[in-house]
Design a protein around this motif. Sequence first.
Motif, PDB file in Angstrom:
ATOM      1  N   ARG B 230       0.822  -1.201   0.000  1.00  0.00           N
ATOM      2  CA  ARG B 230       0.000   0.000   0.000  1.00  0.00           C
ATOM      3  C   ARG B 230       0.866   1.265   0.000  1.00  0.00           C
ATOM      4  O   ARG B 230       0.536   2.283  -0.594  1.00  0.00           O
ATOM      5  N   ARG B 231       1.978   1.163   0.693  1.00  0.00           N
ATOM      6  CA  ARG B 231       2.853   2.328   0.785  1.00  0.00           C
ATOM      7  C   ARG B 231       3.419   2.709  -0.585  1.00  0.00           C
ATOM      8  O   ARG B 231       3.486   3.875  -0.948  1.00  0.00           O
ATOM      9  N   HIS B 232       3.793   1.669  -1.367  1.00  0.00           N
ATOM     10  CA  HIS B 232       4.417   1.979  -2.670  1.00  0.00           C
ATOM     11  C   HIS B 232       3.429   2.012  -3.808  1.00  0.00           C
ATOM     12  O   HIS B 232       3.733   2.530  -4.880  1.00  0.00           O
ATOM     13  N   GLY B 233       2.268   1.423  -3.581  1.00  0.00           N
ATOM     14  CA  GLY B 233       1.330   1.265  -4.697  1.00  0.00           C
ATOM     15  C   GLY B 233       1.755   0.064  -5.527  1.00  0.00           C
ATOM     16  O   GLY B 233       2.926  -0.344  -5.504  1.00  0.00           O
ATOM     17  N   GLU B 234       0.794  -0.480  -6.239  1.00  0.00           N
ATOM     18  CA  GLU B 234       1.087  -1.641  -7.091  1.00  0.00           C
ATOM     19  C   GLU B 234       1.984  -1.180  -8.242  1.00  0.00           C
ATOM     20  O   GLU B 234       1.662  -0.198  -8.912  1.00  0.00           O
ATOM     21  N   HIS B 235       3.081  -1.867  -8.428  1.00  0.00           N
ATOM     22  CA  HIS B 235       3.930  -1.511  -9.572  1.00  0.00           C
ATOM     23  C   HIS B 235       3.313  -2.002 -10.877  1.00  0.00           C
ATOM     24  O   HIS B 235       3.372  -1.349 -11.912  1.00  0.00           O
ATOM     25  N   GLY B 236       2.685  -3.194 -10.773  1.00  0.00           N
ATOM     26  CA  GLY B 236       2.081  -3.745 -11.983  1.00  0.00           C
ATOM     27  C   GLY B 236       3.133  -4.353 -12.871  1.00  0.00           C
ATOM     28  O   GLY B 236       4.056  -4.982 -12.387  1.00  0.00           O
ATOM     29  N   TYR B 261      -3.606   8.714  -5.300  1.00  0.00           N
ATOM     30  CA  TYR B 261      -3.164   7.918  -4.165  1.00  0.00           C
ATOM     31  C   TYR B 261      -3.149   6.451  -4.560  1.00  0.00           C
ATOM     32  O   TYR B 261      -4.063   6.011  -5.241  1.00  0.00           O
ATOM     33  N   PRO B 262      -2.202   5.630  -4.192  1.00  0.00           N
ATOM     34  CA  PRO B 262      -1.043   5.884  -3.321  1.00  0.00           C
ATOM     35  C   PRO B 262       0.219   6.284  -4.075  1.00  0.00           C
ATOM     36  O   PRO B 262       1.294   6.206  -3.509  1.00  0.00           O
ATOM     37  N   TYR B 263       0.075   6.662  -5.340  1.00  0.00           N
ATOM     38  CA  TYR B 263       1.265   7.079  -6.094  1.00  0.00           C
ATOM     39  C   TYR B 263       1.567   8.536  -5.804  1.00  0.00           C
ATOM     40  O   TYR B 263       0.692   9.245  -5.302  1.00  0.00           O
ATOM     41  N   PRO B 264       2.728   9.084  -6.081  1.00  0.00           N
ATOM     42  CA  PRO B 264       3.894   8.404  -6.650  1.00  0.00           C
ATOM     43  C   PRO B 264       4.650   7.570  -5.611  1.00  0.00           C
ATOM     44  O   PRO B 264       4.666   7.918  -4.435  1.00  0.00           O
ATOM     45  N   ALA B 273       7.609   6.008 -11.081  1.00  0.00           N
ATOM     46  CA  ALA B 273       6.900   6.290  -9.828  1.00  0.00           C
ATOM     47  C   ALA B 273       5.387   6.148  -9.992  1.00  0.00           C
ATOM     48  O   ALA B 273       4.687   5.821  -9.041  1.00  0.00           O
ATOM     49  N   VAL B 274       4.897   6.404 -11.221  1.00  0.00           N
ATOM     50  CA  VAL B 274       3.453   6.329 -11.465  1.00  0.00           C
ATOM     51  C   VAL B 274       3.208   5.564 -12.768  1.00  0.00           C
ATOM     52  O   VAL B 274       3.821   5.887 -13.780  1.00  0.00           O
ATOM     53  N   PRO B 275       2.319   4.577 -12.741  1.00  0.00           N
ATOM     54  CA  PRO B 275       1.995   3.910 -14.014  1.00  0.00           C
ATOM     55  C   PRO B 275       1.336   4.896 -14.978  1.00  0.00           C
ATOM     56  O   PRO B 275       0.721   5.866 -14.547  1.00  0.00           O
ATOM     57  N   MET B 276       1.486   4.622 -16.265  1.00  0.00           N
ATOM     58  CA  MET B 276       0.960   5.534 -17.287  1.00  0.00           C
ATOM     59  C   MET B 276      -0.561   5.641 -17.218  1.00  0.00           C
ATOM     60  O   MET B 276      -1.132   6.687 -17.403  1.00  0.00           O
ATOM     61  N   ASP B 277      -1.196   4.499 -16.997  1.00  0.00           N
ATOM     62  CA  ASP B 277      -2.640   4.471 -17.104  1.00  0.00           C
ATOM     63  C   ASP B 277      -3.201   3.811 -15.851  1.00  0.00           C
ATOM     64  O   ASP B 277      -2.866   2.667 -15.552  1.00  0.00           O
ATOM     65  N   LEU B 278      -4.056   4.548 -15.122  1.00  0.00           N
ATOM     66  CA  LEU B 278      -4.526   4.027 -13.836  1.00  0.00           C
ATOM     67  C   LEU B 278      -5.995   3.614 -13.893  1.00  0.00           C
ATOM     68  O   LEU B 278      -6.759   4.060 -14.734  1.00  0.00           O
TER      69      LEU B 278
END
Lengths: 464, 406
Positions: B230-236, B261-264, B273-278
Amino acid sequence: MTPPTLVAAASPHLVAIPISTGMATALVALLMLTHIQFAAFQQGGYIILAVTDFIGWKGKDARKDRFSKGLVTVLGATFAFGSTLAIFATLILFLGLWSQFFVELVRIMFWPLIVEAIAFVGEIICLYTLYSQWDKLGRVRPLRVGLELLLFINASIQMLAINVVASYMLTPRPSNSLALNLLNPTEIPLELHRFVGNIAFDGAMIALVGGIRLLLAKGPEGKAYGDWIGHYGLVYAVGFTIAQPLIGWEYAKEIQLHAYASWYSMMLGGLSVAFLFQVFLLGAIFTVGIFYLWRRVRASGFRAPTLAVCAALSFASWLLIATPSSLAWSYEDVVAANANVPIWQGGLIIPWGQMIPFKLVALIVFTGVAIVAVTVYLKHVSKGELRWGDAGRGQAAALITVAIAISLMMALMGYIREHSRAPFLITDKVLINQQQNFNPPSSAGPALDGPAGVGIIMPWDSGP
Amino acid sequence: MSSPSQPPRSALVAKLTRPVARPLAATYRWVDERMGISDLTHQLLYEAVPRRGAWSYSLGSATLIIIVLQIVTGMFLLWTYVPSTTEAWESLNFIEHHDEFAAIVRGMHLWGAYVLLFVIGLHMIRTFVSGSYKKPRELNWIVGVILFLLVLGLGITGAMLPWDQAAYWTATVVTHVVDYIPFFGNWTQEILRGGPQMGPETLTRFFAIHIWLLPALLVPLIGLHLILLRRHGEHGSWVNYEGVESETEGERATRMAEAEYPYPAVPSDPGYAVPMDLDDFFPSQVFKDATVSFVLVLIIFVMAVVVGAPLERAANPAALNYVPTPEWFFLPLDQLLVQFPQAWMIPVGVFVLPGIGTTLLMLVPFLDRSPEREPWRRPEVMVPALFAILFLIFEALLAVNRLFNL
Ligand code: HEM
């Protein structure tokens, strides 16, 4: 059913084929070794076709698309020739020259052979649909890739069936249970060995085409394509060969446990010379293959010190430990030299399976070095450092050499496997010299496992 | 919550349900004011996840769901199972012959374990291939490896509890192999066996390890795994980062500023840090997770009913010709052991090689530190991993072959 020998004896008008046992064996061997090369090419080729078509589609890579189309055309043609050989082998050679063996085999292996025949039809349907409708099917790419996978599955089922037969001949179970005979002690090792080996062999044949195209190419475009094909095939060839020593080792161990006489003849006895030549060929495949990887990166102007070290290591172990002169010719020689004591007592034997060390050390070095080399080479490729078309005649020669070595290796393995059972065709059951129907079983030979022609073994039959 | 776009509920239904709905809603409000359930649910469900490749991200939650299933079925088994060498087998034999419900629960516990090990393996492969272990998720990978080892430990200790022939001889082999640990072998063996020989204490110890020691480590570590997630967010997977290399500074800055949230994720390799498409975790990802978990639980149930869990004859220490066959997930190790013909080499097969393998697995994030995520641009890890996986599969198949032909 009446055994064929009795038919011959009871029907004097049936003329025996006037051919000596040695001639008959040589004919069957020649045909089978050729057939195996074709069959291996088909089965390995189908999976390379499916993988290439898939990644070509996903990566929108026109070169891979062109290659897939070329491959399917070749596979269509080789299938026609290879299966004609197979049918010729079955109808004329097996039934004509080795009829006792064949009748006995069909009795035991009736069901696997039926499955094989059905999968053969499946292969024809898939292959020729792809062959004739390639471009149309290209409009529905998932369908085409799916059909390629189905083709591969059909060929793999056939290979499984014939591996059951081949492994059974080496390590039969003393039983009428189909399950026990299907999953006999060397079935899975042989299956894995061939599965991996076929892909490597196919890679080698693709590399061969690449090498020849490189040599004959007129313009830069043709050269670039030949260069790429060579690289593509060689990665499969060397990459998959890496797994072979380990699988082969475990395969040999099962033979040691379940057909000791064959194992002895292969590893320590008369055939161990052939095995030395086999280690030598393996050394050639790895050394020349890694040499290609190194020089190919250099040809595009990049330094590749790790690859150079790998090539040197492989070469050194090839020269020093994988040549027949460095290896004891046979176990008898080791005994004669009083060297059959542990290595720490000045002998040649290492604790690992009571083996003579050279072969094992060479195999370990080749395997380790090749993993590193392929990895490093692919890293260069993934960074986009290789320009297709840079390869020269040296690389072309290396590609051709690896292909010839792998092809020879396949033939040699077949030779070793078939000879290791001597004097049997089916270990402890059917003798080679019982084969010709004018040649009644010698009194010295063992009786057939139950009267021949008693009946087909059914799935529900159980031992003994 | 009703939104303006929702069609009005039929007045009749509203009228009919009012007597129940009103007090229920009032009770919920009362509890919620004191416990903050709505806030918590909101926090848990409303986050962003990468959109592409989402089906493969459901393997983690499927693992979680099956572990919960294991805990529940395990609790039910404790109602009948007696952890003693004289009664363990009797109690399970009773279940098999007289208690159909418990027999199915027992089957689910066994097949749950099998499916769990399979799915956890897939989850590992998927996070490996997608490069999810890279900055800042290195620690979560290491926690994952420990979780995997704990699950393996649960699998092997669980196999010993029925105290039938298979269980007894598995326990004998395992505690025998332990003796090969350099220096501490004998000591560890005695701890596990509860003495120099196999005996009643052996079962008690494995029971304790299975039902509380390993779960007591597993559950908090799963919590840590999820907190870090949760802290890092799913990298995928890498498909969500296609084109990051050609992005301009401005484009990247906008993407970071607009991150939900939860990015970046911090710290991060530039661009990742953030996926292109959420997409929304709820309902999109939750639906996929639920579907996959449901199918797996269904498979477990069907296998439990159709095949069930085997129970061999009661343990008989005198039956020396019994050949124990390992659980399928230990087949590669079993085959590896056979490669070492001399007794003094056995530690190499059982400890040194698997130890090196596990250490390398833990160190993966530190061995592969490039920002690169695409698998075919990371041959330095993909090629060795491919060989390692092929090796395990080959060894398992060869072990099956060997055991079948003993
Ligand atoms: C008890 C076992 C485990 C549970 C319950 C669990 C649960 C989860 C869940 C729910 C996720 C998020 C969804 C997903 O990406 O699949 C996740 C992500 C992750 N897990 Fe696990 N996991 C377990 C074991 C492992 C193992 C064995 C590894 C690797 C060795 C691992 C490494 C990771 C990593 C690196 C992520 C982040 C994925 C990303 O951000 O793309 N986990 N895990």
